[in-house]
Design a protein around this motif. Sequence first.
Motif, mmCIF file in Angstrom:
data_model
loop_
_atom_site.group_PDB
_atom_site.id
_atom_site.type_symbol
_atom_site.label_atom_id
_atom_site.label_comp_id
_atom_site.label_asym_id
_atom_site.label_seq_id
_atom_site.Cartn_x
_atom_site.Cartn_y
_atom_site.Cartn_z
ATOM 1 N N UNK A 1 0.804 -1.225 0.000
ATOM 2 C CA UNK A 1 0.000 0.000 0.000
ATOM 3 C C UNK A 1 0.830 1.265 0.000
ATOM 4 N N UNK A 2 2.136 1.135 -0.177
ATOM 5 C CA UNK A 2 3.024 2.289 -0.118
ATOM 6 C C UNK A 2 3.414 2.746 -1.524
ATOM 7 N N UNK A 3 3.684 4.030 -1.657
ATOM 8 C CA UNK A 3 4.236 4.578 -2.890
ATOM 9 C C UNK A 3 5.702 4.173 -2.963
ATOM 10 N N UNK A 4 6.119 3.571 -4.068
ATOM 11 C CA UNK A 4 7.514 3.158 -4.210
ATOM 12 C C UNK A 4 8.310 4.248 -4.924
ATOM 13 N N UNK A 5 9.174 4.884 -4.165
ATOM 14 C CA UNK A 5 10.162 5.791 -4.752
ATOM 15 C C UNK A 5 11.519 5.092 -4.817
ATOM 16 N N UNK A 6 11.476 3.767 -4.797
ATOM 17 C CA UNK A 6 12.692 2.953 -4.808
ATOM 18 C C UNK A 6 13.232 2.714 -6.206
ATOM 19 N N UNK A 7 12.319 2.461 -7.137
ATOM 20 C CA UNK A 7 12.735 1.884 -8.407
ATOM 21 C C UNK A 7 13.163 2.946 -9.408
ATOM 22 N N UNK A 8 14.337 2.750 -10.002
ATOM 23 C CA UNK A 8 14.792 3.621 -11.081
ATOM 24 C C UNK A 8 14.282 3.139 -12.420
ATOM 25 N N UNK A 9 12.957 2.906 -12.490
ATOM 26 C CA UNK A 9 12.330 2.413 -13.716
ATOM 27 C C UNK A 9 11.783 3.590 -14.511
ATOM 28 N N UNK A 10 11.839 3.531 -15.847
ATOM 29 C CA UNK A 10 11.086 4.502 -16.639
ATOM 30 C C UNK A 10 9.584 4.316 -16.406
ATOM 31 N N UNK A 11 8.828 5.407 -16.488
ATOM 32 C CA UNK A 11 7.379 5.261 -16.329
ATOM 33 C C UNK A 11 6.806 4.575 -17.572
ATOM 34 N N UNK A 12 5.834 3.689 -17.400
ATOM 35 C CA UNK A 12 5.390 2.825 -18.507
ATOM 36 C C UNK A 12 4.903 3.591 -19.727
ATOM 37 N N UNK A 13 4.297 4.760 -19.516
ATOM 38 C CA UNK A 13 3.790 5.529 -20.661
ATOM 39 C C UNK A 13 4.909 6.086 -21.529
ATOM 40 N N UNK A 14 6.147 5.999 -21.052
ATOM 41 C CA UNK A 14 7.275 6.504 -21.846
ATOM 42 C C UNK A 14 7.709 5.537 -22.938
ATOM 43 N N UNK A 15 7.258 4.289 -22.865
ATOM 44 C CA UNK A 15 7.737 3.290 -23.813
ATOM 45 C C UNK A 15 7.134 3.538 -25.204
ATOM 46 N N UNK A 16 7.951 3.537 -26.241
ATOM 47 C CA UNK A 16 7.459 3.772 -27.604
ATOM 48 C C UNK A 16 6.894 2.494 -28.226
ATOM 49 N N UNK A 17 5.815 1.976 -27.639
ATOM 50 C CA UNK A 17 5.290 0.676 -28.055
ATOM 51 C C UNK A 17 4.914 0.644 -29.530
ATOM 52 N N UNK A 18 4.174 1.644 -29.978
ATOM 53 C CA UNK A 18 3.722 1.655 -31.367
ATOM 54 C C UNK A 18 4.902 1.758 -32.331
ATOM 55 N N UNK A 19 5.866 2.599 -31.979
ATOM 56 C CA UNK A 19 7.028 2.774 -32.858
ATOM 57 C C UNK A 19 7.868 1.501 -32.940
ATOM 58 N N UNK A 20 8.023 0.815 -31.815
ATOM 59 C CA UNK A 20 8.794 -0.432 -31.833
ATOM 60 C C UNK A 20 8.059 -1.524 -32.594
ATOM 61 N N UNK A 21 6.737 -1.560 -32.454
ATOM 62 C CA UNK A 21 5.962 -2.539 -33.218
ATOM 63 C C UNK A 21 6.094 -2.277 -34.712
ATOM 64 N N UNK A 22 6.024 -1.000 -35.100
ATOM 65 C CA UNK A 22 6.181 -0.652 -36.513
ATOM 66 C C UNK A 22 7.587 -0.980 -37.000
ATOM 67 N N UNK A 23 8.585 -0.755 -36.130
ATOM 68 C CA UNK A 23 9.964 -1.081 -36.506
ATOM 69 C C UNK A 23 10.137 -2.579 -36.720
ATOM 70 N N UNK A 24 9.546 -3.391 -35.831
ATOM 71 C CA UNK A 24 9.638 -4.842 -35.991
ATOM 72 C C UNK A 24 8.984 -5.292 -37.290
ATOM 73 N N UNK A 25 7.826 -4.722 -37.598
ATOM 74 C CA UNK A 25 7.138 -5.082 -38.838
ATOM 75 C C UNK A 25 7.975 -4.700 -40.054
#
Length: 418
Positions: A45-69
């Motif tokens: 139930x706590x906010x994690x300020x631990x992880x040095x992860x990029x926020x998920x909305x930053x991932x270029x999902x559509x662009x990577x999918x187009x690149x793979x295609x």
Amino acid sequence: MAEDTPTTDDDGGRPGAFDHLFTPAVRDGLGEAGYGSWRAIDAPDAVSLSFGFPFPESFPNDELAAAAEAVFEAEGGAAMQYGGGEYADRLAEAIAERERDRGIDCDAGNVLLTNGATHAIDVVAHAFLDRGDHVFVEAPTFMGTLKLFANYGVEVAGFETDDEGLDVGAVAAELESRTAEGRPLPKLLYTIPTFQNPTGTTLSRDRRERLLDLAEEYDFVVVEDDAYGDLRYGGDDVAPLKALDETGRVVRVGTFSKTVAPGVRTGWILGDDEPLDTVGRIRAGGTNTFTQSVLGYYCTEGGFEGNVAELRAAYEKRRDHILACLDDHMPEAAEWTDPDGGFFVWVELPEGIDAEELLPRAADEGVTYLPGEMFFPDDRGENGLRLSFSYVSLDEMERGIEALARATRSALRERRPR
């Protein structure tokens, strides 16, 4: 709350059946938390300020999918073979071009692709380090690299940082002392000179030049870890160490984990011919050439530069917000860094408060973080902690800092004499 706790075997911690077959370095670390164990610091139930992860909305999902295609359409099965196809070959050149833009004299032949930055550092360590060798690091530094060096059974000495990064004067004094006394000198000095993890500080130009002079004078290699260099939100650019390197002493490490996504597991080593050829020969196993093909397309034709510009704007907003929250809520006796880029803020708690001891109370209040002792090769760092502003939302960030402030004030009240 799940914390970092050493694991023991089923018979209550007695030596395991295979202990005698492990290497001496591994035996020395039995019972200690392993690489990545810090990710277990969490509370539901706590906010994690631990992880040095990029926020998920930053991932270029559509662009990577187009690149793979596009890669499949252009190269077909060749993209899936050992060695990959043309786009895989393009990636090293794309990296070299961006490095040339930073002032580094290099071409694609100076780039060795790896399965992320940690793999890159491990390969460099494998090439240079024997058990009992000496390594210098910043203190604090990235805890993952400390765990990695422990695998090699080396002696690690940590040197303090300030607002200008690594205290190079202290490094110089130690090198002079060791030489006069006949004590071992380091083979490697590992540094994160730009937006350092965990402090967010940046090594000044003068100190960079002095460090390179010391490397030449005392015959050691500088490993420059530049995971965050693309993510500057303020201040003036500082030339990479490799751009200032005139003698080939710098081996530079980079990654796409922060500018594309951690899941692409692609990094690189950039170095002069002699060290890079040797590192390349001892690198075990292959790299993911299909991912490299997708990244090769994305970096040359798929919008990588535009995405990095958007990331800078998004992370700048997050950096500004966490600093404002700290200003608004933390006790005056606490101090923290003001990074020009990267993912992290380093907080020094009021004197007498141990960040690791505070963590359960903070989790109960609603926040987790990484205690400072995790980032040191020795017993320092007890009143420091690392906060990441890269992952959670702005609202969660504020709730987390409010919780940290409540926990800190509660600990302060208990510390004061009645």
